[in-house]
Write a protein that holds these residues in place. Structure first.
Motif, short mmCIF file in Angstrom:
data_model
loop_
_atom_site.label_atom_id
_atom_site.label_comp_id
_atom_site.label_asym_id
_atom_site.label_seq_id
_atom_site.Cartn_x
_atom_site.Cartn_y
_atom_site.Cartn_z
N PHE A 176 0.80 -1.14 0.03
CA PHE A 176 0.05 0.03 -0.06
C PHE A 176 0.92 1.19 -0.14
CE2 PHE A 176 -3.05 -2.99 2.10
CZ PHE A 176 -4.11 -2.91 1.27
N LEU A 177 0.71 2.10 -0.97
CA LEU A 177 1.45 3.25 -1.04
C LEU A 177 0.68 4.72 -1.20
CD1 LEU A 177 4.60 3.95 -1.73
CD2 LEU A 177 4.19 3.82 -3.94
N ASP A 178 1.19 5.67 -0.36
CA ASP A 178 0.41 6.80 -0.69
C ASP A 178 1.59 8.01 -0.98
OD1 ASP A 178 -1.43 9.14 -0.69
OD2 ASP A 178 -1.44 9.21 1.18
N PRO A 179 1.81 8.15 -2.33
CA PRO A 179 3.13 8.98 -2.61
C PRO A 179 2.60 10.35 -2.92
CG PRO A 179 2.71 7.52 -4.21
CD PRO A 179 1.68 7.47 -3.23
N GLN A 180 2.54 11.33 -2.02
CA GLN A 180 1.90 12.82 -2.41
C GLN A 180 2.73 13.77 -2.71
OE1 GLN A 180 -0.99 14.20 0.21
NE2 GLN A 180 -2.09 12.30 0.38
N ASN A 181 2.55 14.46 -3.52
CA ASN A 181 3.57 15.80 -3.85
C ASN A 181 2.66 16.89 -3.02
OD1 ASN A 181 4.08 18.03 -4.85
ND2 ASN A 181 4.18 17.53 -6.84
N ARG A 182 3.70 17.28 -2.04
CA ARG A 182 3.23 18.24 -1.08
C ARG A 182 3.70 19.68 -1.30
NH1 ARG A 182 0.83 15.61 3.26
NH2 ARG A 182 0.09 17.76 3.68
N SER A 183 4.23 20.01 -2.65
CA SER A 183 4.64 21.34 -2.92
C SER A 183 3.51 22.29 -3.11
CB SER A 183 5.21 21.22 -4.20
OG SER A 183 4.68 20.63 -5.30
N LYS A 184 3.72 23.31 -3.07
CA LYS A 184 2.71 24.65 -3.04
C LYS A 184 2.17 24.81 -4.37
CE LYS A 184 4.64 27.39 0.57
NZ LYS A 184 5.35 28.76 0.82
N GLY A 185 0.91 25.12 -4.93
CA GLY A 185 0.65 24.96 -6.11
C GLY A 185 -0.47 24.11 -6.44
N ALA A 186 -0.94 24.21 -7.71
CA ALA A 186 -1.86 23.24 -8.21
C ALA A 186 -1.91 21.69 -8.10
CB ALA A 186 -2.25 23.73 -9.83
N ASN A 187 -0.34 21.31 -7.74
CA ASN A 187 -0.32 19.91 -7.85
C ASN A 187 -0.32 19.46 -6.56
OD1 ASN A 187 -0.23 19.75 -10.64
ND2 ASN A 187 2.08 20.07 -10.64
N LYS A 188 -0.46 20.24 -5.51
CA LYS A 188 -0.40 19.77 -4.25
C LYS A 188 -1.35 18.76 -3.85
CE LYS A 188 -0.17 21.43 0.58
NZ LYS A 188 -0.38 22.66 1.77
N GLY A 189 -0.90 17.67 -3.10
CA GLY A 189 -1.80 16.61 -3.13
C GLY A 189 -1.88 15.41 -4.05
N ASN A 190 -1.57 15.80 -5.14
CA ASN A 190 -1.46 14.76 -6.26
C ASN A 190 -0.54 13.51 -5.91
OD1 ASN A 190 -3.26 16.46 -7.57
ND2 ASN A 190 -1.70 16.89 -9.20
N ILE A 191 -0.93 12.34 -6.60
CA ILE A 191 0.17 11.17 -6.71
C ILE A 191 1.35 11.52 -7.61
CG2 ILE A 191 0.24 8.67 -6.91
CD1 ILE A 191 -1.65 10.00 -4.73
N LEU A 192 2.56 11.25 -6.99
CA LEU A 192 3.83 11.18 -7.75
C LEU A 192 3.48 10.15 -9.09
CD1 LEU A 192 6.46 11.20 -4.92
CD2 LEU A 192 5.46 13.18 -6.40
N PRO A 193 4.20 10.69 -9.98
CA PRO A 193 3.80 9.90 -11.49
C PRO A 193 4.36 8.45 -11.22
CG PRO A 193 4.61 12.20 -11.83
CD PRO A 193 4.83 11.98 -10.51
N ARG A 194 3.77 7.46 -12.12
CA ARG A 194 4.37 5.99 -12.39
C ARG A 194 4.22 5.23 -11.06
NH1 ARG A 194 8.40 6.62 -17.25
NH2 ARG A 194 7.00 7.67 -18.68
N ARG A 195 3.65 5.56 -9.98
CA ARG A 195 3.49 4.99 -8.57
C ARG A 195 1.99 4.38 -8.62
NH1 ARG A 195 7.35 9.38 -8.78
NH2 ARG A 195 8.53 9.15 -7.29
N SER A 196 1.98 3.19 -8.43
CA SER A 196 0.66 2.50 -8.06
C SER A 196 0.42 2.28 -6.77
CB SER A 196 0.72 1.05 -8.69
OG SER A 196 -0.51 0.19 -8.53
#
Length: 612
Positions: free
Chosen positions: A502-522
Motif C-alpha cells: 500500500f503506497l500513498d506518494p503525495q506531492n506536497r509542494s505549493k501550487g496546483a499539484n499539491k496533494g497529487n500522486i507522484l507519477p508512475r506509482r501504483s
C-alpha cells in the motif's frame, strides 16, 4: 482492482496467512540466507533490522524469469515503469521514491549512469546472476548519495562444488525470441571461479502507440526489436595467511529499437569490474578493501544516422574495518571514494566530480534487544558537506516474533543531466534531502515467515520538471507513506510467496499539484507466486494486480489498473536435463506502466536446461 478495494486486498492477504496457519505441514525448504547489503556486514536475513528480500538462483530458475523486470515486478515496495517491452528503458521506483533514488551495486561496485542518475536494469542478464539482495529504506548513512529509497545489490554467479561444472540453456518463443546461455564453474580447496555468457534476440512489437503531440511524439507502427549479449567472470582465492581475494567482471551489450522523433535506435554497453580483498591482522579486526569501475556507453541513432553519444564512468574505492568489541558488539568504520566522469557529444559545462565519505556503525545485541547506529559525513565536490544518520532498534517479543523501529536520513546530489544538459539543465539545483521513520514486525515459524513494515518518508527539495521555466527545479516536497506485507509459506506441497504494497506518494509542494500522486506509482499492488512439484513435473503460477497510476505531476494522464496472470511448468527429463514452459499474460491484458508504451500480450516461451 481499484483504490476502493484496498480493504478486500488486505483481507485476501490475511486470509492466506490464516489458511497457512491452519493447513501448512512441517516444511524444510525455508533457508536462512546470509545478506551483506543491509549493514555492509554478514548477517542472517532474519536478523537484519532492515526490510530485506533475497532472490536466489533457485528462485530465478523456478520462476523462469527472463529479465530483471520479471524478477522485480510486484516485489514489495517496487514499482516498475517499462517503455515498450524487452530491452526498452525500464526504471524502478523503490518505496515511492524517484528512479535515481535507488543505489544499484554489482558485486559491491556502484552501477548507474552519472548522466541520468539511474541504472538501466533492462540489460542485466538474469542467467548470469547468482542472487539479488533488496534492502528497502534509506541507507545513505552507510553508502552515501543515491541510497534514498534503498539499495539493490546483484551478485554474479560464482564457483560451487569441487571440480568443473557446466550449465547450458536454450529457449525460444513468441515475438521471434531466442535466448541462450552457458556457464562453467569450478572450485578446489582454496580457489573457485565462474565464467558465463548469455544472449537474447527478439523481434519485439510496436513499442509506442503515441502521437506527434504525446508519448513518443511520433507515429512508427513497426516492430521494435532487441538484441543482447553478455559475459561475466568471477573468481576467488584464499591464501595460507587468511587473505581472501576476489575479482569479478560483467559486460553487457544491448541494441534496441524504439519509437522516437529525434532518435529511435540505441547501442548500449554496460560494464563493471572490480576486486575485493579481506584480511584479519588479528582476530577482532577484519579489513575489507574494494575497488572497481563501471562504464556505460550509449550511442544513439535516428534510423542509421548518428545523433548523440554518452559515456559515463564511475570509479569507487572503499576501505572498511570491522572490529569485534565483544561477542555482542561490532564496530564498523570506513571510507568511500566515488569519482564520476562523463564524455558526451553534447556539451556539458562540468564533466566530473568526486565524493568522499567516512562512516561509522555500531551494532549491539543485548538480551532480547538489538541496536544499530550509523553516521556518515560526505564531502561532495559540488555541494560540500552532507551528514546523514540512521538508528534502528529490534526487540524479540518471543523466540519467533520480533518488533523493529528505525529512523534514517538520506541525500541525493543532482545528476549531470539535471544540472548541465544543454537547453535543459539547471546549475542552481540543490541536493535532495530525505527522512524516513519506520515500524516493523516479523515472524518465523515452522510453516513459513512473514513481515509487516509501515513507514513515512519526507523529501525536501525534490527535483521535478518545472513547466514554467522548462527546466528541472527544486520546487517540490513529497510525503510518502507505505505499508509492505510479505508472507512465504508452504501449503500441502505448494510453495507460496506473497507480496502486498500500500503506497500513498503525495506531492506536497505549493501550487496546483499539491496533494497529487507522484507519477508512475501504483498505490496498491498484490503479487502471489505459487509452485509445486508433482513427481517429475513442477507447475507454477504468478498473479499480479496493480491499481491505477498517473504518468504526470498534474495527474491528468491516468493509467488503468490491471491484473496479469502467468503460468509455468517444467518436466525433469533426468537429474541433469529439464524442459520448461511459460505462458505470460494468460488473459492477454492490455496495460501500460508508462503512458502510451505497450506491454507484451499473451506470449509463451520454452527453455531446455542442462545442469549437472
Amino acid at each position: 482492482m481499484s483504490e476502493n478495494h484496498a480493504s478486500s486486498v488486505l483481507t485476501l492477504w490475511l486470509g492466506a496467512s490464516l489458511s497457512a496457519l491452519s493447513w501448512a505441514e512441517e516444511i524444510s525448504y525455508l533457508e536462512k540466507p546470509v545478506v551483506v547489503t543491509a549493514s555492509r556486514t554478514n548477517e542472517a536475513a532474519e536478523d537484519t533490522l532492515a526490510s530485506v528480500t533475497v532472490i536466489t538462483r533457485t528462485d530465478i530458475e523456478r520462476q523462469q524469469a527472463r529479465s530483471m523486470q520479471d524478477l522485480l515486478h510486484g516485489i514489495a515496495g517496487i514499482n516498475i515503469a517499462n517503455t515498450g517491452g524487452p530491452g526498452k528503458l525500464t526504471t524502478l521506483l523503490l518505496r515511492g521514491t524517484e528512479s535515481d533514488h535507488v543505489l544499484v551495486l554489482v558485486d559491491g561496485i556502484r552501477m548507474g549512469s552519472a548522466t541520468s542518475g539511474f541504472s538501466e536494469i533492462q540489460n542485466y542478464p538474469v542467467e548470469l546472476i547468482d542472487r539479488i539482495e533488496i534492502v528497502r529504506g534509506p541507507r545513505s548513512s552507510l553508502y552515501g548519495p543515491e541510497a534514498v529509497g534503498g539499495v539493490i545489490q546483484i551478485f554474479t554467479r560464482k564457483g560451487g562444488k569441487k571440480g568443473l561444472k557446466p550449465t547450458l540453456s536454450f529457449g525460444g518463443g513468441s515475438y521471434g525470441t531466442i535466448n541462450g546461455s552457458a556457464t562453467l564453474s569450478g572450485s578446489s580447496e582454496r580457489a573457485w571461479f565462474n565464467l558465463g555468457i548469455s544472449g537474447s534476440d527478439t523481434n519485439g512489437f510496436n513499442a509506442c502507440k503515441g502521437s506527434f503531440s504525446a508519448g513518443c511524439f511520433t507515429i512508427e507502427p513497426d516492430k521494435d526489436g532487441y538484441r543482447n549479449i553478455s559475459g561475466s567472470a568471477r573468481a576467488g582465492y584464499r591464501f595460507d595467511n587468511g587473505l581472501d581475494v576476489e575479482a569479478s567482471f560483467l559486460h553487457t551489450d544491448g541494441h534496441y529499437e524504439y519509437d522516437g522523433s529525434f532518435q529511435n535506435r540505441t547501442q548500449l554497453a554496460q560494464q563493471v569490474f572490480g576486486g575485493t580483498a579481506r584480511y584479519s591482522l588479528f582476530e577482532p579486526w577484519r579489513i575489507t578493501l574494494t575497488a572497481g569501475r563501471s562504464n556505460e556507453d550509449s550511442d544513439n541513432f535516428k534510423e542509421k544516422l548518428f545523433t548523440t553519444r554518452y559515456h559515463a564512468r564511475r570509479d569507487t574505492i572503499s576501505w572498511q574495518n570491522d572490529i569485534t568489541i565483544t561477542p555482542n558488539q561490532l564496530l564498523t568504520i570506513g571510507t568511500d571514494y566515488l569519482y564520476d566522469r562523463i564524455n558526451s557529444s553534447e556539451k556539458f559545462t562540468t564533466t566530473s566530480r568526486y565524493n568522499w565519505g567516512v562512516f561509522a556503525q555500531h551494532q549491539i545485541s543485548l538480551a532480547a534487544h538489538k541496536l544499530q547506529l550509523s553516521v556518515r559525513h560526505d564531502d561532495n565536490q559540488q555541494f560540500g558537506s552532507q551528514v546523514t544518520g540512521g538508528a534502528s532498534w529490534g526487540y524479540s517479543l518471543t523466540e519467533r516474533v520480533r518488533l523493529t523501529a528505525g529512523f534514517g536520513s538520506a541525500f541525493k546530489a543532482p545528476t549531470f543531466n539535471e544540472l548541465y544538459f544543454p537547453g535543459f539543465g539547471n546549475p542552481d539545483l540543490k541536493p535532495e534531502d530525505a527522512r524516513t521513520v519506520e515500524l516493523g514486525a516479523a515472524g518465523r515459524f515452522d510453516w513459513g515467515n512473514w513481515s509487516l513494515n509501515l513507514y513515512e518518508t519526507w523529501i525536501d527539495d525534490l527535483i521535478s520538471y518545472n513547466a514554467a521555466t522548462f527546466t528541472p527545479d527544486n520546487i517540490d516536497k513529497a510525503r510518502i507513506q507505505g505499508l509492505e506485507a510479505i508472507l512465504n509459506t508452504e501449503i500441502k506441497g505448494w510453495l507460496i510467496q506473497t507480496n502486498l504494497t500500500f503506497l500513498d506518494p503525495q506531492n506536497r509542494s505549493k501550487g496546483a499539484n499539491k496533494g497529487n500522486i507522484l507519477p508512475r506509482r501504483s498505490k496498491q499492488a498484490f503479487r502471489i507466486d505459487a509452485s509445486r512439484q508433482l513427481g517429475d513435473f513442477v507447475v507454477g503460477a504468478m498473479f499480479l494486480a496493480e491499481t491505477n497510476r498517473y504518468d504526470d505531476l498534474a495527474n491528468n494522464q491516468k493509467l488503468d489498473d490491471y491484473v496479469k496472470v502467468d503460468l509455468r511448468a517444467e518436466y525433469l527429463i533426468n537429474p541433469q536435463w529439464r524442459i520448461q514452459g511459460r505462458i505470460e499474460n494468460l488473459f492477454d491484458k492490455d496495460y501500460e506502466t508508462a503512458a502510451f508504451f505497450n506491454q507484451p500480450g499473451r506470449n509463451f516461451f520454452v527453455t531446455l536446461r542442462y545442469q549437472p
